[in-house]
Design an enzyme around this catalytic site. Structure first.
Site, PDB file in Angstrom:
ATOM      1  N   TRP A  37       0.832  -1.217   0.000  1.00 13.90           N
ATOM      2  CA  TRP A  37       0.000   0.000   0.000  1.00 13.90           C
ATOM      3  C   TRP A  37       0.858   1.255   0.000  1.00 13.90           C
ATOM      4  CZ3 TRP A  37      -4.389  -0.757  -2.010  1.00 13.90           C
ATOM      5  CH2 TRP A  37      -5.027  -1.977  -1.853  1.00 13.90           C
ATOM      6  N   ASP A  46      -1.630   6.566   6.353  1.00 14.99           N
ATOM      7  CA  ASP A  46      -2.720   5.751   5.806  1.00 14.99           C
ATOM      8  C   ASP A  46      -3.095   4.712   6.866  1.00 14.99           C
ATOM      9  OD1 ASP A  46      -4.373   3.948   4.583  1.00 14.99           O
ATOM     10  OD2 ASP A  46      -3.026   3.481   2.915  1.00 14.99           O
ATOM     11  N   LYS A 100     -12.697  -1.718   7.015  1.00 11.41           N
ATOM     12  CA  LYS A 100     -12.062  -2.637   7.969  1.00 11.41           C
ATOM     13  C   LYS A 100     -12.598  -2.334   9.373  1.00 11.41           C
ATOM     14  CE  LYS A 100      -8.563  -2.143   4.582  1.00 11.41           C
ATOM     15  NZ  LYS A 100      -8.688  -3.347   3.846  1.00 11.41           N
TER      16      LYS A 100
END
Ligand code: PMP
Length: 361
Positions: free
Chosen positions: A102, A172, A196
Site C-alpha cells: 500500500w 494511511d 475494515k
C-alpha cells in the site's frame, strides 16, 4: 442463521449488533418513516446522523479542535492522489516511507504531482521489517512525510508513531484506525478507508490539521479539495449517506465497548493467541515478519508445505472459518482480525490450526 467467522482483509466482518440495528432501522429510522438511504443529505435527520458520527469519532480518537474531519468517497486509493494534490504545493516535494504494497501504491500515485523521494524502504528484505528510524532520510523541505502504519497485505505494523520533527506526518491508517489509541496531534493528516474498522467500503475518512488546508494545486478537482470539502461540512456533493450512518453506529458500538484503549487490550490478546499458535507449531506454520513489527490486525502465515494450502482452506471453511487465503503477492494464509472479530473466532481458528497441524505432520 449460519454463524461463520470471517477473516477477510476488507470488506471485513462488522459487529453483529450493528448489523442487527441496521436491519431494525432499515425501513423506518427513528420514527421518520424513511430509510436512511432515502433521506435528503441536507435534511434534519441526516444532519443529525453525520454530526453525531463526527462527534463520536472525535471523542473516540480525542481529535483536537484544530483538526477537520472529512467524510469522503472513493476509498483510500483516491486519497493517494488527493494528498499530494492538497499538500505538496508548499514546496513541491514530498517524502514517503515504503513498507509494502500500500505504501508503493501511494508513492506511485504521488509521483504524478511532484518531486517524490523514498525516505526509507523495507523492500531489500521483502518488506518483512520496518527500517530503523535513524536511517530514514527525510528531506527538510518535504511538504509532508507519508507512511503506512499497518500494511494490510504484508502484515507489518508500526508499534509507535515515528518522530520526524516539524514535517507534517501523513498516515494511511486504513487497516488499523481505531484499533489502538493514537495521539492525533502528532499527525498532519490521517486517512482511512472504511471497510475494515469503520464500516461499508467506499467511504473514506480524512482527519486533517487546519493549517495544512489552502495549498491545493490549481488542478485539484473540486471534490478532492479538502478546504472546499471542509467549508461545506463534507456536503460539497451528496455524501455516502448510508455508509456514514453505519460508521456512526460502529462508533457508538466502540464507545459502548470502552473505546479504543479497551479495544487495544482485546486486540493484543487476539493477536497474541494466533502468533503463539504459529510460533508454537514447530515450523508447521510460519510468519516471516520481524517480531517487533508484527501486525495486530492482519496476520499472514505460510504452511511448511504449500501443497497443504488447498486442504487447509477447505477444512477451515468446513469449520466455518472463512476468507483465510493470503494475498496472491505473499501466498499462504492471512487472518485479519479487526475490532469486530470476536475472541471466539480467534479461539476457533487457533484450535483448528492446531488440529490441522496435528493431522498433517
Ligand atoms: N491502504 C491500505 C492500507 C489498505 O489496506 C487498502 C485496502 N485494503 C487501501 C489503502 C485501498 O483502499 P480502497 O480499496 O478503499 O481504495
Amino acid at each position: 442463521m449460519t454463524t461463520v467467522y470471517n477473516f477477510s482483509a476488507g470488506p471485513a466482518v462488522l459487529p453483529k449488533d450493528v448489523l442487527l440495528q441496521t436491519q431494525q432501522e432499515l425501513l423506518d429510522w427513528h420514527g421518520s418513516g424513511m430509510s436512511v438511504m432515502e433521506m435528503s443529505h441536507r435534511g434534519p435527520e441526516f444532519t443529525q446522523i453525520i454530526q453525531e458520527a463526527e462527534a463520536d469519532l472525535r471523542d473516540l480518537m480525542a481529535i483536537p479542535a484544530h483538526y477537520k474531519v472529512l467524510f469522503l468517497q472513493g476509498g483510500a486509493t483516491t486519497q493517494f492522489s488527493a494528498i499530494p494534490l492538497n499538500l505538496i504545493g508548499r514546496t513541491g516535494k514530498a517524502d514517503y516511507v515504503n513498507t509494502g504494497h500500500w505504501s508503493k501504491g501511494a508513492i506511485a500515485e504521488a509521483r504524478r504531482y511532484g518531486d517524490i523521494h523514498v525516505a526509507a524502504s523495507g523492500e531489500d528484505r521483502q518488506f518483512t521489517y520496518i527500517p530503523d528510524l535513524t536511517r530514514w532520510q527525510v528531506r527538510p523541505d518535504a511538504a509532508y512525510l507519508h507512511y503506512t502504519p499497518n500494511e494490510t497485505i504484508g502484515g507489518v505494523e508500526f508499534q509507535s508513531v515515528p518522530t520526524v520533527g516539524d514535517i507534517p506526518l501523513v498516515a494511511d491508517m486504513s487497516s488499523n484506525i481505531l484499533s489502538r489509541p493514537v495521539d492525533v496531534s502528532r499527525f498532519g493528516l490521517i486517512y482511512a478507508g472504511a471497510q475494515k474498522n469503520i464500516g461499508p467500503s467506499g467511504l473514506v475518512i480524512v482527519i486533517v490539521r487546519e493549517d495544512l488546508l489552502g495549498h491545493a494545486l490549481p488542478l485539484t478537482p473540486k471534490l478532492m479539495n479538502y478546504q472546499l470539502v471542509a467549508d461545506n461540512d463534507s456536503m460539497l456533493n451528496t455524501p455516502a449517506t448510508f455508509a456514514v450512518y453505519v460508521a456512526g453506529l460502529i462508533f457508538k458500538w466502540l464507545k459502548a465497548k470502552g473505546g479504543v484503549a479497551a479495544m487495544e487490550q482485546i486486540n493484543i490478546a487476539k493477536a497474541d493467541k494466533i502468533y503463539a499458535a504459529i510460533d508454537g507449531s514447530q515450523g508447521f506454520y510460519r510468519n516471516p515478519i520481524d517480531i517487533a513489527c508484527r501486525s495486530r490486525m492482519n496476520i499472514p502465515f505460510v504452511l511448511h508445505d504449500d501443497a497443504l494450502n488447498a486442504a487447509f482452506l477447505k477444512e477451515a471453511a468446513d469449520h466455518r472459518l472463512l476468507q483465510l487465503k493470503g494475498h496472491k503477492s505473499v501466498g499462504g494464509m492471512r487472518a485479519s482480525i479487526y475490532n469486530a472479530m470476536p475472541m471466539d473466532g480467534v479461539d476457533a481458528l487457533v484450535s483448528f490450526m492446531q488440529d490441522f497441524a496435528g493431522r498433517h505432520t
